[in-house]
Enzyme design. Sequence first.
Site, PDB file in Angstrom:
ATOM      1  N   ASP A 379       0.795  -1.225   0.000  1.00 52.82           N
ATOM      2  CA  ASP A 379       0.000   0.000   0.000  1.00 52.82           C
ATOM      3  C   ASP A 379       0.826   1.273   0.000  1.00 52.82           C
ATOM      4  OD1 ASP A 379      -2.398  -1.356  -0.139  1.00 52.82           O
ATOM      5  OD2 ASP A 379      -2.606  -1.512   2.025  1.00 52.82           O
ATOM      6  N   TYR A 464     -10.134  -1.341   1.289  1.00 51.69           N
ATOM      7  CA  TYR A 464      -9.842  -1.471   2.715  1.00 51.69           C
ATOM      8  C   TYR A 464      -9.675  -0.120   3.393  1.00 51.69           C
ATOM      9  CZ  TYR A 464      -9.610  -6.257   4.271  1.00 51.69           C
ATOM     10  OH  TYR A 464      -9.952  -7.512   4.692  1.00 51.69           O
ATOM     11  N   ASP A 524      15.070   5.482  21.966  1.00 49.86           N
ATOM     12  CA  ASP A 524      16.254   6.060  22.615  1.00 49.86           C
ATOM     13  C   ASP A 524      15.990   6.032  24.118  1.00 49.86           C
ATOM     14  OD1 ASP A 524      17.484   6.527  20.205  1.00 49.86           O
ATOM     15  OD2 ASP A 524      16.992   8.657  20.132  1.00 49.86           O
TER      16      ASP A 524
END
Length: 759
Positions: A379, A464, A524
């Site tokens: 997609d 969708y 992080d």
Amino acid sequence: MNVKTVLVLLVLALATIFALVCVLLTRERAPGACPQQPPEQQEEDDDGAAERSLVFADLSAEELAQVVRYLRAELGVPLVEASRALPSDNCICWVEVQPPGKAEALRFLDGAGAWPAREALAVLHLGAQAEPNVTEYVVGPLPAPTYHRDVTVRKYGAGLPYHRRPALAAEYKQVAEFLRSQVFPTAPSFMRQVMEYNETNLAFVTTAPRGFQSGDRTTWFVLFQNVSGFFLHPVGLEVLVDHSSLDVSRWAVSSVFYNGQYYRDMAQLEGAYVQGRLGVEKVKKVPWDGDFSSMKPRAAPAARFPVQHEPQGPRYSVRNNHVAFQGWSFAFGMSASRGPRLFDVRHRGERIAYEISVQEALSVYGSNSPGGMSTRYMDGSFGIGRFSSPLVRGVDCPYSAAYVDMPYLAASHVSRMAKNTLCIFEHNLGSPLRRHYSDLQSFYYGGLVNSALVVRSITALGNYDYVWDFIFYQNGAIEAKVQATGYMSSSFLHGDGLRYGNRVGEHTLGTVHTHSINYKVDLDVGGVKNTLVAHDVAFEMARAPWSPEQHVERPRLTKQVLDTEDQAAFRHQSKMPRCIYFAANGKNKWGHQRGYRIQLVSFAGEHMPETSPMERAISWARYKLAVTKRKEEEPTSSSIYNQNDPWTPTVAFADFIDNETIANEDLVAWITTGFLHIPHAEDLPNTVTVGNSVGFLLRPYNYYDLDPSIYSPDGVFFTSEQDFTSCDVNSVACLPKRAACPPNLPPFTYDGFQNMSRF
């Protein structure tokens, strides 16, 4: 005084009392019946933080216009408006922000560096060249660009052949015209008598990839009745179009499929029909509303559904592209190809993640029809962010949510404003985040409502719809979740079709398919340098110290440092430690490495066999989790060019995993979640989100000294000796007063049908 008069006076008295209560309550708060402005003091939300977040902000409409003006004036090649461009023309595919490099961005965010140059990434289709190609340019600095540089070879190691270009709306329109004017007229009797074709009553759906080898651009186009929910109304006709030539007049039909049989072209199909050799399955004409595929409610409106209410207005703030809520702060954005993304995610002032972003969404279909059996949709090539749907207030998001408009520029010289593309809201999940009721020794109750902040966008890609959520909890956890809805894709039911799905209509086969979603998570934790650690449990046999002749099977904690990329790459069917976390160099109060755990929620099954010639293009989907050393030259797990040339992938994620050491390095987790969808009758008219939800959580693991939600102002605690009806003891006791006035909801509006096109 009669009874009627008494009732009228009573109603008036009650109304007066209610009005006075509202007045008294609003005197304690900001002006207005139910103020909708955030509180005066927001943790982590100062003008400086909101200003710094602009380093990641999507391009404004004016910036997009400046980039287009610059390219048209300075690129040195003529640029045709993409909406009317031929394959042999030059045009702009799309333009979006080019985020700065991480090191430069961190220096700026942490106060040690200057503003990074603001730049744009422009993707151009250059068909009018001696060697047609796709080229990516970085343009800057904004808002007044003075330079552009070709970054294609630096990013991908080579130039981009033109056949890899994503298909634009203009190309689909040209295919539609080719079918209407050149193809269907060669089968006049069949089209008129069997299809009842009138040039408007058929719709087509593209498939992809387009062929079997690099350089191919042949696409099966599947025909449906052009009605509401047409995805459920196949007519049995599919046409394979070779549109590889840049000269539209040289396009041709390579094959035709009808009701289980293949033909050379429409003329051969016509001959078989006229001669009575064609097995015809005439499909009943469906009314415009789609009949069983219509989403129009089958019941009349009744009592309205509940509406969430913020008694004192929203407790979050949205300034520029910066959000702050209960100790959380982050910047948000939307990539045209990849979709929603977050940057500089902090909790209680500390950076937890530099980037959390959607990377790719893959669907692999099965069918006994050519279009279905060959479909592997990637997609990102179509544009996960570009096709973000306008959100409907009160349905797609809570009515009182904050809605954000986002400008974008795709296949055009003019940007468009996508209305209500993103919504932000606080959501009471209706369950406690934690609680305990003590009825032993001491008697007390303690609890905390699970109220979280949600950032949502919804992509409508063809049939969708994907609901993308990032959820921020008060205990320091982040959840990324995707829910699937929309229409199933279907094939015409014939032959052994039930091997590939379930029958859901007279001629409709709901085709089996898998969904795989990939995310990038650049954590992080306590700094840039992290180590990947695995904890699990193993049972050991031990003698009971108090009874040596007896044995106890006791679980013990196992610990392992995963110090190479190969050790940290877990395929879907492989065993994975149940607790994997990014560990910091620092320790918490109790001497444990501070960390954030990755917890997957996925039902992904079999991945495509690696022997497939196209598998490397989707090799990210091999792994439920893969952790790699972060590199600027590995920014994404997929590419918009992989869809139309998966046989020579522009980005092959498998190459990222080359056994480099990942101990005490800047690390990125690539997470794949997914599920199997076997369409069934209850998917009509379309699929519900319930049960079709996957994702992952990032949870603090010894990161804090105790649960940070203990500092939440929403906490409730009272003992058996206290007056739990007092607001000073129990804040929930005040809720009836605080919610006494109805919310001041804005009028309903919707701009989702603007700037739409049909072909």
